[in-house]
Design a protein around this motif. Structure first.
Motif, PDB file in Angstrom:
ATOM      1  N   GLN A 152       0.859  -1.178   0.000  1.00  0.00           N
ATOM      2  CA  GLN A 152       0.000   0.000   0.000  1.00  0.00           C
ATOM      3  C   GLN A 152       0.894   1.226   0.000  1.00  0.00           C
ATOM      4  N   THR A 153       0.724   2.081  -1.000  1.00  0.00           N
ATOM      5  CA  THR A 153       1.523   3.292  -1.048  1.00  0.00           C
ATOM      6  C   THR A 153       0.955   4.324  -0.103  1.00  0.00           C
ATOM      7  N   PRO A 154       1.770   5.251   0.407  1.00  0.00           N
ATOM      8  CA  PRO A 154       1.229   6.334   1.235  1.00  0.00           C
ATOM      9  C   PRO A 154       0.228   7.144   0.438  1.00  0.00           C
ATOM     10  N   ALA A 155      -0.890   7.482   1.041  1.00  0.00           N
ATOM     11  CA  ALA A 155      -1.944   8.229   0.360  1.00  0.00           C
ATOM     12  C   ALA A 155      -1.576   9.693   0.310  1.00  0.00           C
ATOM     13  N   GLU A 156      -0.988  10.080  -0.811  1.00  0.00           N
ATOM     14  CA  GLU A 156      -0.556  11.459  -0.923  1.00  0.00           C
ATOM     15  C   GLU A 156      -1.529  12.269  -1.773  1.00  0.00           C
ATOM     16  N   SER A 157      -2.721  11.738  -2.041  1.00  0.00           N
ATOM     17  CA  SER A 157      -3.698  12.441  -2.872  1.00  0.00           C
ATOM     18  C   SER A 157      -4.606  13.294  -2.015  1.00  0.00           C
ATOM     19  N   ASP A 158      -5.276  14.207  -2.659  1.00  0.00           N
ATOM     20  CA  ASP A 158      -6.265  15.032  -1.959  1.00  0.00           C
ATOM     21  C   ASP A 158      -7.413  15.290  -2.904  1.00  0.00           C
ATOM     22  N   TYR A 159      -8.628  15.342  -2.378  1.00  0.00           N
ATOM     23  CA  TYR A 159      -9.810  15.398  -3.231  1.00  0.00           C
ATOM     24  C   TYR A 159     -10.147  16.811  -3.662  1.00  0.00           C
ATOM     25  N   GLN A 160     -10.164  17.745  -2.792  1.00  0.00           N
ATOM     26  CA  GLN A 160     -10.492  19.122  -3.139  1.00  0.00           C
ATOM     27  C   GLN A 160      -9.447  20.057  -2.547  1.00  0.00           C
ATOM     28  N   LEU A 161      -8.588  20.589  -3.399  1.00  0.00           N
ATOM     29  CA  LEU A 161      -7.580  21.543  -2.962  1.00  0.00           C
ATOM     30  C   LEU A 161      -7.994  22.938  -3.392  1.00  0.00           C
ATOM     31  N   HIS A 162      -7.881  23.887  -2.490  1.00  0.00           N
ATOM     32  CA  HIS A 162      -8.279  25.262  -2.761  1.00  0.00           C
ATOM     33  C   HIS A 162      -7.033  26.144  -2.747  1.00  0.00           C
ATOM     34  N   PRO A 163      -6.655  26.715  -3.900  1.00  0.00           N
ATOM     35  CA  PRO A 163      -5.431  27.523  -3.980  1.00  0.00           C
ATOM     36  C   PRO A 163      -5.488  28.713  -3.033  1.00  0.00           C
ATOM     37  N   ALA A 164      -4.336  29.017  -2.411  1.00  0.00           N
ATOM     38  CA  ALA A 164      -4.234  30.147  -1.487  1.00  0.00           C
ATOM     39  C   ALA A 164      -2.778  30.547  -1.383  1.00  0.00           C
ATOM     40  N   GLY A 169       3.309  35.363   0.635  1.00  0.00           N
ATOM     41  CA  GLY A 169       3.054  35.167  -0.779  1.00  0.00           C
ATOM     42  C   GLY A 169       3.369  33.771  -1.287  1.00  0.00           C
ATOM     43  N   THR A 170       3.704  32.838  -0.399  1.00  0.00           N
ATOM     44  CA  THR A 170       3.998  31.469  -0.805  1.00  0.00           C
ATOM     45  C   THR A 170       2.729  30.780  -1.300  1.00  0.00           C
ATOM     46  N   LYS A 171       2.827  30.129  -2.460  1.00  0.00           N
ATOM     47  CA  LYS A 171       1.674  29.447  -3.021  1.00  0.00           C
ATOM     48  C   LYS A 171       1.394  28.176  -2.235  1.00  0.00           C
ATOM     49  N   LEU A 172       0.174  28.062  -1.741  1.00  0.00           N
ATOM     50  CA  LEU A 172      -0.249  26.914  -0.950  1.00  0.00           C
ATOM     51  C   LEU A 172      -1.598  26.434  -1.451  1.00  0.00           C
ATOM     52  N   SER A 173      -2.068  25.357  -0.870  1.00  0.00           N
ATOM     53  CA  SER A 173      -3.425  24.873  -1.113  1.00  0.00           C
ATOM     54  C   SER A 173      -4.042  24.496   0.218  1.00  0.00           C
ATOM     55  N   LEU A 174      -5.321  24.824   0.388  1.00  0.00           N
ATOM     56  CA  LEU A 174      -6.046  24.485   1.601  1.00  0.00           C
ATOM     57  C   LEU A 174      -7.048  23.383   1.295  1.00  0.00           C
ATOM     58  N   ALA A 175      -7.248  22.514   2.256  1.00  0.00           N
ATOM     59  CA  ALA A 175      -8.237  21.448   2.128  1.00  0.00           C
ATOM     60  C   ALA A 175      -8.890  21.234   3.479  1.00  0.00           C
ATOM     61  N   GLY A 180     -10.014  18.063  10.336  1.00  0.00           N
ATOM     62  CA  GLY A 180      -9.727  19.481  10.458  1.00  0.00           C
ATOM     63  C   GLY A 180      -9.279  20.082   9.145  1.00  0.00           C
ATOM     64  N   LEU A 181      -8.475  21.154   9.258  1.00  0.00           N
ATOM     65  CA  LEU A 181      -7.992  21.878   8.086  1.00  0.00           C
ATOM     66  C   LEU A 181      -6.573  21.433   7.755  1.00  0.00           C
ATOM     67  N   LEU A 182      -6.285  21.321   6.455  1.00  0.00           N
ATOM     68  CA  LEU A 182      -4.996  20.839   5.984  1.00  0.00           C
ATOM     69  C   LEU A 182      -4.377  21.884   5.073  1.00  0.00           C
ATOM     70  N   VAL A 183      -3.039  22.012   5.145  1.00  0.00           N
ATOM     71  CA  VAL A 183      -2.302  22.961   4.317  1.00  0.00           C
ATOM     72  C   VAL A 183      -1.292  22.182   3.488  1.00  0.00           C
ATOM     73  N   PHE A 184      -1.297  22.418   2.160  1.00  0.00           N
ATOM     74  CA  PHE A 184      -0.407  21.708   1.248  1.00  0.00           C
ATOM     75  C   PHE A 184       0.511  22.695   0.539  1.00  0.00           C
ATOM     76  N   GLN A 185       1.686  22.187   0.192  1.00  0.00           N
ATOM     77  CA  GLN A 185       2.579  22.889  -0.727  1.00  0.00           C
ATOM     78  C   GLN A 185       2.886  21.895  -1.835  1.00  0.00           C
ATOM     79  N   GLY A 186       2.289  22.106  -2.998  1.00  0.00           N
ATOM     80  CA  GLY A 186       2.313  21.076  -4.022  1.00  0.00           C
ATOM     81  C   GLY A 186       1.425  19.925  -3.589  1.00  0.00           C
ATOM     82  N   HIS A 187       1.995  18.704  -3.606  1.00  0.00           N
ATOM     83  CA  HIS A 187       1.264  17.521  -3.142  1.00  0.00           C
ATOM     84  C   HIS A 187       1.665  17.128  -1.737  1.00  0.00           C
TER      85      HIS A 187
END
Length: 860
Positions: A152-164, A169-175, A180-187
């Motif tokens: 089983q590979t680590p689940a590095e996917s996300d269903y709905q990412l919201h750019p922010a 000014g760092t580009k992130l994504s919120l989910a 709770g709330l999650l913060v991504f940089q890329g994947h």
């Protein structure tokens, strides 16, 4: 056939009745608004107020809430619809995931549609059916997974990412997820805020605000701010957060607020519908009529099982608890080879600190003498290039061993001795370069003394995150790596029987590396002592000519010195010719100010607890003065007394008087700083330096400062053991009051754990100095319920670490034990006591013997 003026819930209920869907609250209706944003239909509002042109609007019946585990979905129809949702979103590119996760998902879809793997049929099926964008590039990986379906590979996917973006000014994504709330940089997930820690969510124009509950141990401010593309994007995400929180956290649907008579403030939006608990109770307890439904031939019941397994992999992305590891060989030789790989990755990055990062800094200013620059380039670049090629070979061999490459070949690649023999034979050709690494250390120090600007440049470089240790420690890394190879090959040869195919190459490699270590042993010991003296020079002020020929470092640590004002904390440094005591100064670098020096020549020592009434105290009688000091415990007192006695014997045998170390002449009795020492408590360090949430501070986290705050000591023998025993790899970390485990790349070196997101990161996120920590196995009352877990605790700070295998656990725990408090080791009902003839023998024996103990049955 529905009324546009009726609440949208009427339309939603008609759809669910048509589908005979009981667990309807996991789903919702989605449409594209005039601004081309996908939004959810508000079930409380009339449809006409939301959809202005209903004839031209397409409503999509889609999954709205993803539970943490697909087993929480009780109805087969619900799981079927979830599986269809995944297949559709993967095909249209809405499912954001890495290539590995995408290939795994497609392989299970293909398995569900055509059955077991057939090379020709599988290839033809993938040519005529497109399950995802850029599918052709992943054909080999998809067929590989379809053929084996292992791990089983680590689940590095996300269903709905919201750019922010953050404030910088760092580009992130919120989910948002059930936790709770999650913060991504890329994947890559870089942060998570549990619902229990969130006090309020709000938005103001384009700014999305998260207000956290007060937490003294947290490194974050009370309010976090993220900037989104527009106010509508911000409001849409805020609504999703409100609904997710209510659905997963509340027991029942929240009641509507009373309408204000005159003025309204804020949004009136609220969650409508049943919560997850209400849905679960309803389906479980009701007599809902289950009507069979027909599936297309391409999605059979067995296909549904496989796709719901894929669903579980995807749902792991919401929990982000990487508690599953990829299946791998069980042979101990494999884990030894994997340790070689993980430590080689760290070693190559350490080499890059010199050959890449430091060289880049030096290239900006022409202040380094050409002779020294040439010396660094000619002696380090060839070593770096050789290890680059070696790392690629080891990575390829491990991939073959695990079946991830050339999986049909077995046996020939399940070994690593041949690869090590080839590399060590190449290293032997560079022995002359390795012998000159000590010369690089000395010449660079000499150049720094001659150039103030070069000295400042090196100090600035040491403050960079990539230089997580002192610069001169990186210069000796190639010599230390030889010791690591020797230990790895010793374990490998001990594991293999003489008839094993890899035994001959491993034994030959061990013979070659042992010869190299013996040849370079003298250089290594000399350079380690010089390196330690130069490092201590940076931590001390009021001292001169510390690194002179013939002087050796023996021990440093914290003792309390008895004076007219009582016991005062002092930092002591024992060298081969003198004992220096200091206090923590107020300089910008937190250096220690020297108070006095006690020559060892002619010194005597005796215990004096009865004389002064101070526990663990002893008196040092010098030729001109005497000093009474007290240790924190009996073991610390014994270490100091034995090391001092040994040093006195050696200095008297050499018949060489001590050299004055002080910049200015001062006596202990006239020291004006005796009453002006900065008051610091141990709690200050435990709240700052030992916290995993604090960024690494190189000068503040040196061994000297840690010993000061933890009231302990270390010797040169301890440093030597630490150099020989270094470790890298993945560990799962859990805090005392947290629920989930976080997977981190961990480097164990220099009495500390350094934490990275992955082995590809250039610098650590944080560090944990281990001196003074206690190491135990979690008790049953702590309710860990996981294998291969060890616990580190210091006062109120508790951390749990989980290894991926028993081998990794047995390697990690003994090495960490070298840095923490030793206690009584009890195995079953048998207990043995051993006594060494000296402190030196004791310090050498205990850590090495501990490395051989099977820790699954050991209690500290």
């Amino acid at each position: 056939i529905w009324c546009q003026r009726a609440p949208a819930k009427a339309l939603f209920d008609l759809v669910c009745v048509h589908l005979n869907l009981a667990e309807r609250d996991y789903f919702g209706l989605q449409y594209q608004n005039p601004r081309r944003m996908m939004v959810w239909l508000d079930l409380l509002k009339p449809t006409l107020k939301q959809i202005r042109r209903p004839k031209n609007t397409i409503l999509r019946f889609v999954v709205k809430f993803f539970p943490p585990d697909h087993t929480q979905l009780l109805e087969e129809l619900t799981r079927y619809l979830f599986a269809l949702q995944i297949k559709h979103d993967l095909a249209c590119g809405r499912l954001t995931c890495n290539a590995t996760s995408a290939a795994l998902l497609v392989s299970h879809i293909v398995q569900s549609e055509i059955g077991d793997f057939d090379e020709v049929q599988s290839f033809q099926h993938l040519l005529h059916n497109k399950y995802m964008p850029n599918q052709d590039a992943l054909m080999d990986k998809i067929t590989e997974y379809h053929h084996k379906h292992v791990g089983q590979t680590p689940a590095e996917s996300d269903y709905q990412l919201h750019p922010a973006k953050d404030r910088e000014g760092t580009k992130l994504s919120l989910a948002v997820s059930h936790i709770g709330l999650l913060v991504f940089q890329g994947h890559t997930k870089i942060n998570a805020f549990n619902w229990s820690k969130v006090r309020k969510l709000s938005f103001k124009r384009k700014r999305f605000l998260i207000k956290l509950r007060p937490d003294l141990n947290s490194a974050y401010q009370d309010t976090l701010e993220f900037v989104m593309a527009s106010r509508d994007c911000c409001k849409t995400f805020w609504k999703i957060c409100v609904e997710y929180h209510a659905f997963f956290r509340l027991f029942e649907e929240p009641k509507p607020k009373a309408k204000a008579v005159l003025f309204t403030r804020g949004s009136s939006f609220r969650f409508s519908g049943r919560t997850q608990k209400q849905v679960f109770d309803y389906v479980k307890d009701s007599e809902f009529q289950k009507v069979p439904f027909e599936r297309p031939n391409s999605l059979t019941p067995s296909a549904l099982i496989r796709l719901t397994w894929c669903l579980r992999v995807l749902m792991l992305c919401w929990t982000f608890s990487p508690s599953f590891f990829q299946k791998c060989p069980t042979d101990k030789a494999y884990f030894i080879a994997k340790e070689l790989l993980t430590t080689e990755r760290t070693f190559l990055k350490d080499l890059a600190v010199i050959t890449v990062w430091f060289q880049a800094v030096l290239g900006k200013e022409d202040i380094l003498p050409d002779s020294v620059r040439t010396l660094i380039n000619t002696n380090y670049d060839p070593v770096y290039q050789l290890h680059q090629a070696f790392l690629k070979e080891v990575e390829q061999r491990l991939q073959q061993w695990e079946g991830r490459s050339n999986a049909h070949i077995k046996g020939d690649y399940q070994r690593v001795g041949d690869v090590m023999l080839k590399n060590i034979q190449g290293l032997k050709q560079l022995t002359s370069l390795l012998q000159r690494h000590g010369e690089v250390l000395v010449e660079l120090e000499r150049s720094c003394r001659a150039s103030q600007r070069l000295q400042e440049l090196c100090r600035e470089f040491e403050q960079q995150k990539v230089c997580y240790l002192s610069l001169n420690m990186f210069l000796l890394r190639p010599l230390h790596r030889l010791l690591h190879y020797k230990l790895i090959l010793e374990r490998l040869c001990k594991h293999y029987p003489p008839t094993h195919q890899d035994f001959r190459d491993s034994r030959a490699a061990l013979a070659d590396i042992s010869e190299m270590v013996l040849q370079l042993q003298g250089t290594m010991m000399k350079m380690e002592n010089i390196q330690k003296l130069l490092e201590l020079k940076k931590d001390l002020t009021g001292i001169q000519d510390l690194a002179i020929p013939g002087r050796e470092f023996i021990r440093l640590g914290c003792l309390s010195k008895l004076s007219g004002k009582g016991l005062q904390q002092r930092m002591f440094f024992l060298f081969s010719d003198s004992l220096v005591y200091t206090s923590r100064g107020m300089t910008a670098d937190n250096q220690f100010k020297v108070h006095g020096q006690l020559p060892l020549y002619g010194m005597t020592i005796r215990e004096s607890e009865d004389e002064w009434g101070v526990p663990h105290s002893f008196t040092l009688f010098g030729q001109h003065q005497s000093v009474v000091v007290a240790a924190s415990c009996v073991s610390e007192m014994v270490k100091w007394m034995e090391d001092i006695r040994m040093a006195v014997v050696l200095v008297e045998q050499s018949n060489r008087p001590s050299t004055d170390l002080l910049s200015t002449s001062r006596s202990d009795r006239k020291s004006p700083e005796e009453g002006g020492v900065e008051a610091e408590s141990e709690e200050e360090l435990s709240a700052s330096r030992s916290s995993l949430e604090r960024q690494s501070a190189q000068r503040g986290n040196t061994t000297v400062h840690v010993c000061w705050h933890r009231n302990t000591s270390v010797s040169m023998v301890d440093f030597s053991v630490a150099v020989e025993n270094q470790l890298s790899g993945n560990l799962l970390r859990k805090f005392k009051n947290s629920n989930g485990w976080q997977k981190l790349w961990v480097v164990f070196t220099n009495f500390s754990l350094f934490f990275y997101k992955s082995h590809q990161d250039d610098y650590p996120l944080a560090s944990l100095p281990l001196l003074g920590y206690s190491l135990t196995v979690p008790a049953e009352t702590e309710n860990i319920q996981k294998d291969y877990v060890f616990k580190l605790h210091f006062k109120s700070h508790v951390y749990y670490f989980r290894s991926e295998s028993q081998y990794t656990f047995q390697r990690s725990v003994p090495l960490a034990t070298c840095c923490v408090v030793f206690g009584c080791v009890v195995t079953s009902s048998l207990m043995y006591y051993f006594r060494s003839e000296s402190q030196y023998t004791f310090q050498r024996s205990v850590p090495l013997a501990t490395c051989c103990v099977v820790l699954s049955s050991v209690v500290w």
